[in-house]
Design a protein around this motif. Structure first.
Motif, short mmCIF file in Angstrom:
data_model
loop_
_atom_site.label_atom_id
_atom_site.label_comp_id
_atom_site.label_asym_id
_atom_site.label_seq_id
_atom_site.Cartn_x
_atom_site.Cartn_y
_atom_site.Cartn_z
N GLY A 434 52.29 56.57 19.08
CA GLY A 434 53.45 57.14 19.91
C GLY A 434 53.55 56.76 21.40
O GLY A 434 53.69 57.20 22.27
N ALA A 436 54.76 54.60 23.20
CA ALA A 436 56.02 54.31 23.91
C ALA A 436 56.58 55.83 24.22
O ALA A 436 57.53 55.60 25.08
N ILE A 439 53.83 61.25 26.66
CA ILE A 439 52.30 61.33 26.95
C ILE A 439 51.55 60.06 26.37
O ILE A 439 50.70 59.91 27.19
N ASP A 460 59.34 53.32 17.24
CA ASP A 460 60.61 52.87 18.12
C ASP A 460 60.51 51.64 18.96
O ASP A 460 59.81 51.62 19.96
N MET A 485 54.94 50.46 14.03
CA MET A 485 54.34 50.83 13.15
C MET A 485 54.83 52.42 12.87
O MET A 485 55.07 53.26 13.83
N ASP A 486 54.84 52.88 11.43
CA ASP A 486 55.07 54.16 11.10
C ASP A 486 53.62 54.82 10.78
O ASP A 486 52.79 54.38 9.79
N THR A 488 52.96 57.35 9.01
CA THR A 488 52.66 57.83 7.84
C THR A 488 52.90 56.63 6.69
O THR A 488 52.54 56.95 5.45
N LEU A 537 52.14 64.39 11.63
CA LEU A 537 51.20 65.03 12.43
C LEU A 537 49.93 65.25 11.48
O LEU A 537 48.97 65.05 12.33
N SER A 566 48.30 70.28 20.26
CA SER A 566 49.28 71.21 21.06
C SER A 566 48.64 72.83 21.11
O SER A 566 47.61 73.08 20.40
N TYR A 579 55.59 72.70 12.19
CA TYR A 579 54.81 72.02 13.22
C TYR A 579 53.50 72.73 13.67
O TYR A 579 52.41 72.03 13.84
N LYS A 583 49.95 70.78 13.45
CA LYS A 583 49.03 70.63 14.49
C LYS A 583 47.52 71.18 14.42
O LYS A 583 46.69 70.76 14.73
N ASP A 610 50.83 71.52 26.70
CA ASP A 610 52.05 72.55 26.36
C ASP A 610 53.06 72.62 27.20
O ASP A 610 53.08 72.09 28.42
N VAL A 612 55.22 69.94 28.16
CA VAL A 612 55.26 68.96 28.99
C VAL A 612 56.85 68.40 28.94
O VAL A 612 57.00 67.41 28.01
N GLY A 615 59.62 63.14 30.81
CA GLY A 615 58.97 61.92 30.11
C GLY A 615 59.14 62.23 28.59
O GLY A 615 59.04 61.09 27.85
N SER A 616 59.17 63.29 28.01
CA SER A 616 59.05 63.52 26.52
C SER A 616 60.36 63.30 26.09
O SER A 616 61.34 63.89 26.20
N LYS A 617 60.34 62.62 24.85
CA LYS A 617 61.53 62.33 24.14
C LYS A 617 61.57 63.74 23.10
O LYS A 617 62.96 63.78 22.95
N1 LIG Z 1 55.89 67.28 25.16
C1 LIG Z 1 55.11 68.43 24.93
O1 LIG Z 1 55.56 69.56 25.66
C2 LIG Z 1 54.05 68.52 23.92
C3 LIG Z 1 53.42 69.72 23.83
C4 LIG Z 1 52.41 69.94 22.96
C5 LIG Z 1 52.10 68.95 22.02
N2 LIG Z 1 52.74 67.75 22.38
C6 LIG Z 1 52.45 66.52 21.44
O2 LIG Z 1 51.97 65.08 22.15
C7 LIG Z 1 52.44 64.24 21.33
C8 LIG Z 1 53.30 63.31 22.46
O3 LIG Z 1 54.66 63.98 22.39
P1 LIG Z 1 55.41 63.58 23.67
O4 LIG Z 1 55.92 64.74 24.44
O5 LIG Z 1 55.13 62.40 24.50
O6 LIG Z 1 56.86 63.22 22.65
P2 LIG Z 1 57.55 61.82 22.73
O7 LIG Z 1 58.72 61.84 21.73
O8 LIG Z 1 58.21 61.14 24.24
O9 LIG Z 1 56.58 60.64 22.44
C9 LIG Z 1 56.33 60.58 20.84
C10 LIG Z 1 56.23 59.22 20.32
O10 LIG Z 1 55.91 59.20 19.15
C11 LIG Z 1 56.58 58.26 18.37
N3 LIG Z 1 56.71 58.36 16.97
C12 LIG Z 1 57.37 59.47 16.61
N4 LIG Z 1 57.22 59.22 14.97
C13 LIG Z 1 56.43 58.33 14.92
C14 LIG Z 1 55.96 57.82 13.50
N5 LIG Z 1 56.05 58.16 12.49
N6 LIG Z 1 54.94 56.71 13.78
C15 LIG Z 1 54.62 56.13 15.06
N7 LIG Z 1 55.37 56.64 15.95
C16 LIG Z 1 56.06 57.63 15.98
C17 LIG Z 1 58.15 58.40 19.02
O11 LIG Z 1 58.76 57.40 18.84
C18 LIG Z 1 57.68 58.37 20.51
O12 LIG Z 1 57.68 57.33 21.20
C19 LIG Z 1 52.99 64.67 20.06
O13 LIG Z 1 51.97 64.68 19.13
C20 LIG Z 1 53.28 66.17 20.51
O14 LIG Z 1 53.44 67.15 19.54
C21 LIG Z 1 53.79 67.62 23.28
#
Ligand SMILES: NC(=O)c1ccc[n+]([C@@H]2O[C@H](COP(=O)([O-])OP(=O)(O)OC[C@H]3O[C@@H](n4cnc5c(N)ncnc54)[C@H](O)[C@@H]3O)[C@@H](O)[C@H]2O)c1
Ligand SMILES: [Zn+2]
Length: 689
Positions: A434, A436, A439, A460, A485-486, A488, A537, A566, A579, A583, A610, A612, A615-617
């Motif tokens: 993840g 790109a 976080i 992505d 890559m995926d 899963t 996850l 999380s 979810y 987690k 928590d 964030v 920047g988060s997609k």
């Molecule tokens: N942002 C928050 O508030 C928050 C809170 C708690 C936990 N988290 C955790 O932090 C992590 C990062 O989240 P984020 O906020 O940066 O989100 P984000 O969507 O900005 O980043 C997640 C990235 O994971 C990639 N991704 C999704 N499915 C994938 C797959 N199957 N294989 C490879 N890559 C994949 C996406 O393309 C994306 O670039 C996640 O695990 C999320 O659950 C985020």
């Protein structure tokens, strides 16, 4: 020799006509440095003697502009030149009485500085200054060094160049060699340059363009002569056949982490693999065993690639690697003991830089990726030199004592001591899933900033390309790779981890972070929604964690894994059972892996973010609408809502999570495993208990 092998002139008269003398010098330097056949990276230097106005006296004075210490003529800018008063530089000749004063004379160069220029003058300065021509080039062209590194180099120089090039036997650069070179140029107006034994060439002319043309002409002449006169096949022909491309890669993949683990005890190393045709030709050849131990010739090659390479067979067992690396270290210590002087610096890292693998290619290791890649490029230069010299004569390396005197030169040691302290994660390799996302990329920036190499893995492609380009520009292209890559898909995960090992040599830090949020009340949770959460996850974290674990174990240097879970891993939240459950599984997986990893030094810790939003997609999609709706607020009130909800009343940003990732990635947390760290501005429901 076909005309396509000749180095073409890139000189553009219309561009040149707009430039002043320093500008022309820079133009010529950049052109020369743009072709590795002309000079190796960082090698060689160029100069011009220019009339300038003295800033104090306003008198016209003659100033030597010469590439300063460090830098590369191909990419340098005007500030890469040292500037010196020619009259003061000339006066140094009168101060110089004996060879013992060489180092002292380098210090004296500082007193010749024109216009308070802070660029330090290099040890080659006098070689340029004392040649009585306005323009001088010094380059390390493989074709000329091949002649310079042949047993009968002086005779060959005459044969190849007729009467237009002089010859000076090997001598370490400094004032003494400068005086000899200047004298030779003055006494032989028919010379356009000089071949320096075991080293390279100097060429000169009255104008910048003539100097450029002469340098190219001399190199092309040498290359054409070698081509026409070399014994074929090169290196006595093939002794063993190369393996197929994917088999070569498979060997590199196996050997890189295993070698890396064995040679990174005192300093972490990053690797580089190449199976370029010229490398394969050499490592598969009959003359490998005879030539490789002779070491390289040009001091630049030698400083980058160490005294000699280590030959490793493609099927070397763990025990064989232990033995080979130990033997190399013993050989290096013996060389140090044989050659050291009373005041020599302490022995440095005794491991090889270059590993030659017959049938497969070459692996190089250094303190960072760029240095490892450049070391490989230098060894390719050295291979070209050995091919050229052995094709027409007998190749000779630099005499051992001379090599030692350069490697352990006191001024070189002083330069090393002045280098800034290594960063916390220098030589470390991180893999971020993840990478790109919000976080993930904040973590990548933090780790890159601390000196790590980073592989970003993401599903992505567009975001991945953006992130790789952005980080490449900010932290150097060498240090970043992106792998689609995926998490899963087992085969994707294995491939991405392999690609990382092949790109950098292994992995030390694994950030399990890829994520999505698909939420619904329990009675609306479809099996598909449940499975998606669990597969990315929980299963995804398992697959990535397992592959990382396997690789770290093979390396045998421990490692650090960080799982981004999380708040919801600890605290149950309404409307997101799938979810939250996934987690929670991540956290428990991390603990189980911490338990199994401890005996081999593999640490596994968890960071719980928590809310964030920036920047988060995740926070751009449906989740955002759902959270706003379930809290009965507008979407743009969410950030403020979460801030107020936290105990500390502060917003949490991706950089805050990245800070915790860095802590767990580095040795600062070396006594922690199986832990979780909340980065949520305080939230009582997720306190650990
Ligand atoms: N942002 C928050 O508030 C928050 C809170 C708690 C936990 N988290 C955790 O932090 C992590 C990062 O989240 P984020 O906020 O940066 O989100 P984000 O969507 O900005 O980043 C997640 C990235 O994971 C990639 N991704 C999704 N499915 C994938 C797959 N199957 N294989 C490879 N890559 C994949 C996406 O393309 C994306 O670039 C996640 O695990 C999320 O659950 C985020
Ligand atoms: Zn040189």
């Amino acid at each position: 020799m076909t005309s396509s092998n000749l180095i073409p002139s890139l000189w553009d008269n219309s561009k040149a006509s707009t430039l002043d003398e320093p500008g022309l010098l820079l133009y010529r330097s950049n052109l020369l440095g743009s072709d590795l056949r002309i000079t190796n990276y960082g090698g060689g230097n160029t100069s011009a003697k220019v009339a300038m106005t003295d800033p104090l006296t306003k008198q016209s004075v003659e100033v030597l502009w010469v590439k300063g210490s460090g830098g590369d003529i191909g990419s340098m800018e005007l500030d890469g030149f040292a500037t010196l008063y020619m009259d003061k530089l000339a006066a140094l000749k009168d101060l110089y009485k004996s060879r013992g004063q060489e180092d002292e004379m380098v210090h004296n160069l500082n007193h010749c500085t024109f216009n308070l220029n802070s660029r330090a003058a290099s040890i080659d300065t006098c070689l340029h200054g004392y040649v009585p021509y306005a323009h001088v080039d010094h380059v390390h062209a493989d074709a000329v060094i091949a002649i310079a590194a042949a047993k009968d180099s002086e005779r060959l120089t005459k044969k190849v160049f007729g009467g237009e090039m002089g010859y000076l036997p090997w001598q370490r650069p400094g004032i003494d060699l400068g005086i000899k070179l200047g004298r030779m140029a003055a006494e032989h107006p028919e010379y356009v340059g000089v071949v320096l034994g075991s080293h390279g060439l100097f060429t000169w002319a009255k104008t910048a363009k003539d100097c450029y043309d002469t340098t190219l002409r001399i190199i092309n002449k040498a290359a054409a002569w070698l081509e026409a006169n070399a014994k074929k096949p090169a290196f006595g022909g093939e002794a063993v056949a190369g393996l197929k491309a994917d088999a070569r890669e498979a060997v590199a993949l196996r050997l890189m982490p295993e070698i890396r683990g064995r040679i990174s005890k005192s300093e972490m190393k990053v690797g580089h693999f190449t199976d370029a045709p010229e490398v394969l030709e050499f490592v598969n050849s009959r003359m490998l065993g005879e030539l490789a131990p002779l070491g390289t010739s040009c001091p630049d090659h030698f400083l980058r690639t160490k005294i000699r390479p280590l030959i490793v067979s493609h099927d070397a067992s763990a025990a064989a690697l232990d033995q080979l690396i130990a033997d190399y270290g013993d050989g290096y210590s013996a060389y140090y003991e044989r050659c050291k002087h009373v005041n020599s610096p302490k022995m440095r890292d005794p491991n090889a830089v270059i590993y030659l693998i017959p049938q497969v290619g070459m692996i190089s290791f250094a303190k960072d990726k760029a240095t490892a890649r450049v070391a490989a490029e230098f060894y390719v230069n050295a291979i070209n030199v050995m091919r050229g010299a052995s094709g027409v004569s007998t190749y000779v390396g630099l005499p051992e004592q001379e090599a030692f005197n350069i490697e352990y030169w006191l001024l070189e040691e002083a330069k090393l001591r002045r280098m800034p302290k290594a960063k916390d994660l220098a030589g470390r390799i991180a893999f971020i899933t993840g990478g790109a996302g919000g976080i993930g990329s904040a973590s990548a920036a933090r780790l890159l900033g601390e000196g790590a190499c980073v592989a970003l893995a993401d599903i992505d492609q567009a975001s991945l390309d953006d992130a790789v380009a952005k980080f490449g520009a900010a932290f150097g292209k060498d240090n970043v790779r992106g792998f689609l890559m995926d998490v899963t898909q087992e085969n994707h995960v294995i491939k991405a981890m392999d690609d990382t090992a092949l790109a950098f040599g292994g992995v030390d830090i694994l950030v399990n972070n890829a994520g999505i949020t698909l939420a619904a009340n329990i009675e609306d949770t479809t099996l598909d929604l449940w499975n998606k959460n669990i597969s990315i996850l929980a299963t995804g974290y398992f697959l990535v964690g397992r592959e990382g674990y396997r690789l770290m174990k093979r390396q045998g240097m421990g490692g650090s894994m960080i799982f981004i879970a999380s708040k919801n891993a600890i605290a149950a939240s309404p409307g997101a059972s799938a979810y939250c459950t996934a987690k929670a599984a991540e956290v428990h997986l991390a603990r189980c892996m911490a338990l199994e990893g401890a005996p081999t030094g593999i640490r596994v810790n968890v960071v719980n973010p928590d809310a964030v939003l920036r920047g988060s997609k995740i926070w751009q999609g449906e989740w955002r609408q759902q959270r706003a709706a379930s809290n009965k607020i507008a979407e743009d009130e969410l950030e403020e809502h979460y801030r107020k909800r936290s105990l500390l009343q502060r917003s949490v940003f991706p950089e805050d999570i990245a800070e915790a990732v860095f802590f767990f990635a580095s040795e600062r947390s070396s006594k922690s495993t199986g832990n979780f760290l909340n980065v949520d501005a305080g939230n009582a429901v997720s306190f650990s208990r």
